[in-house]
Design a protein around this motif. Structure first.
Motif, PDB file in Angstrom:
ATOM      1  N   LYS A 118       0.835  -1.198   0.000  1.00  0.00           N
ATOM      2  CA  LYS A 118       0.000   0.000   0.000  1.00  0.00           C
ATOM      3  C   LYS A 118       0.873   1.252   0.000  1.00  0.00           C
ATOM      4  O   LYS A 118       0.378   2.357  -0.074  1.00  0.00           O
ATOM      5  N   LYS A 119       2.186   1.035   0.086  1.00  0.00           N
ATOM      6  CA  LYS A 119       3.126   2.154   0.101  1.00  0.00           C
ATOM      7  C   LYS A 119       3.410   2.609  -1.318  1.00  0.00           C
ATOM      8  O   LYS A 119       3.346   1.832  -2.262  1.00  0.00           O
ATOM      9  N   ASP A 120       3.770   3.867  -1.426  1.00  0.00           N
ATOM     10  CA  ASP A 120       4.153   4.355  -2.740  1.00  0.00           C
ATOM     11  C   ASP A 120       5.622   4.025  -2.996  1.00  0.00           C
ATOM     12  O   ASP A 120       6.360   3.589  -2.107  1.00  0.00           O
ATOM     13  N   LEU A 121       6.044   4.216  -4.229  1.00  0.00           N
ATOM     14  CA  LEU A 121       7.395   3.884  -4.656  1.00  0.00           C
ATOM     15  C   LEU A 121       8.436   4.662  -3.864  1.00  0.00           C
ATOM     16  O   LEU A 121       9.449   4.106  -3.440  1.00  0.00           O
ATOM     17  N   GLN A 122       8.200   5.932  -3.651  1.00  0.00           N
ATOM     18  CA  GLN A 122       9.173   6.772  -2.947  1.00  0.00           C
ATOM     19  C   GLN A 122       9.434   6.232  -1.533  1.00  0.00           C
ATOM     20  O   GLN A 122      10.585   6.111  -1.112  1.00  0.00           O
ATOM     21  N   HIS A 123       8.392   5.884  -0.829  1.00  0.00           N
ATOM     22  CA  HIS A 123       8.531   5.352   0.526  1.00  0.00           C
ATOM     23  C   HIS A 123       9.190   3.959   0.517  1.00  0.00           C
ATOM     24  O   HIS A 123      10.092   3.680   1.314  1.00  0.00           O
ATOM     25  N   SER A 124       8.742   3.099  -0.389  1.00  0.00           N
ATOM     26  CA  SER A 124       9.302   1.743  -0.489  1.00  0.00           C
ATOM     27  C   SER A 124      10.783   1.793  -0.868  1.00  0.00           C
ATOM     28  O   SER A 124      11.590   1.006  -0.354  1.00  0.00           O
ATOM     29  N   HIS A 125      11.143   2.718  -1.752  1.00  0.00           N
ATOM     30  CA  HIS A 125      12.541   2.896  -2.160  1.00  0.00           C
ATOM     31  C   HIS A 125      13.400   3.290  -0.967  1.00  0.00           C
ATOM     32  O   HIS A 125      14.489   2.756  -0.756  1.00  0.00           O
ATOM     33  N   LYS A 126      12.914   4.220  -0.162  1.00  0.00           N
ATOM     34  CA  LYS A 126      13.636   4.663   1.040  1.00  0.00           C
ATOM     35  C   LYS A 126      13.869   3.482   1.982  1.00  0.00           C
ATOM     36  O   LYS A 126      14.981   3.275   2.477  1.00  0.00           O
ATOM     37  N   GLU A 127      12.830   2.683   2.196  1.00  0.00           N
ATOM     38  CA  GLU A 127      12.946   1.525   3.093  1.00  0.00           C
ATOM     39  C   GLU A 127      13.870   0.455   2.512  1.00  0.00           C
ATOM     40  O   GLU A 127      14.700  -0.106   3.219  1.00  0.00           O
ATOM     41  N   TYR A 128      13.727   0.172   1.236  1.00  0.00           N
ATOM     42  CA  TYR A 128      14.505  -0.887   0.601  1.00  0.00           C
ATOM     43  C   TYR A 128      16.004  -0.605   0.698  1.00  0.00           C
ATOM     44  O   TYR A 128      16.801  -1.494   0.983  1.00  0.00           O
ATOM     45  N   PHE A 129      16.383   0.651   0.457  1.00  0.00           N
ATOM     46  CA  PHE A 129      17.797   1.014   0.468  1.00  0.00           C
ATOM     47  C   PHE A 129      18.260   1.552   1.824  1.00  0.00           C
ATOM     48  O   PHE A 129      19.400   1.961   1.964  1.00  0.00           O
TER      49      PHE A 129
END
Length: 192
Positions: A118-129
């Motif tokens: 349910k997260k957007d790409l910007q948030h998921s990208h921050k978490e992933y990296f």
């Protein structure tokens, strides 16, 4: 070339392991795409990438789209056969199409791919990296890298890659070989 190591008593004889194919293993190009998407960071050690999309049936799309920590878009085109110069044109055509995508269009592709998120790409990208702050939406897809994944490469394709690199296009081959040893298949990836 992969060789079977001879016994210590017979140090002079090398026996080559025969190269096989995905078809021999009963695999399709889609099977390889799924394997690569699930194991991208194990196979490509130079970059740590986040997969944001895979090709959908009956759509003209790259096999895999991924981002690095800086928002650079990696466009992957996979082939279950030996490379040909035309494969480079295919991945560049995808670059023309997807290289102009702004953040919102990438976010849409990501959400279709990550159905459970349910997260957007910007948030998921921050978490992933594991970044301290989100990167700006403007930093997504400012640059692209083109990767052609094939079972071997020919001289014509190597010349074409050198030509495009000399012109400043960031295009790389990712070569894999499949070997059959008795009833098992061994996969060897050579990261660019």
């Amino acid at each position: 070339m992969l060789f079977q190591l001879p016994s210590p008593k017979d140090k002079t004889t090398l026996e080559a392991i025969k190269i096989s194919s995905l078809a021999d293993a009963g695999w399709t190009e889609k099977d390889l795409e799924n394997l690569l998407a699930e194991n991208l960071t194990s196979l490509i050690r130079e970059e740590y990438l986040m997969v944001i999309s895979q090709e959908r049936p009956m759509q003209e799309e790259p096999d895999i789209l991924a981002l690095d920590k800086d928002g650079v878009l990696y466009i992957f085109e996979l082939k279950r056969t030996k490379s040909e110069p035309e494969h480079l044109l295919q991945v560049m055509r995808y670059g023309q199409r997807f290289g102009v995508f702004g953040y919102d269009r990438l976010n849409d592709k990501y959400r279709k791919f990550e159905k459970t998120s349910k997260k957007d790409l910007q948030h998921s990208h921050k978490e992933y990296f594991n970044l301290k702050e989100k990167i700006s939406k403007m930093d997504f897809n400012k640059k692209q890298k083109f990767i052609v994944v094939t079972n071997g490469i020919d001289v014509g394709t190597l010349r074409s890659i050198k030509y495009w690199r000399d012109k400043g296009l960031p295009i790389e081959p990712l070569i894999y070989k499949l070997y059959r040893v008795e009833s098992k298949f061994l996969l060897d990836f050579n990261p660019y």
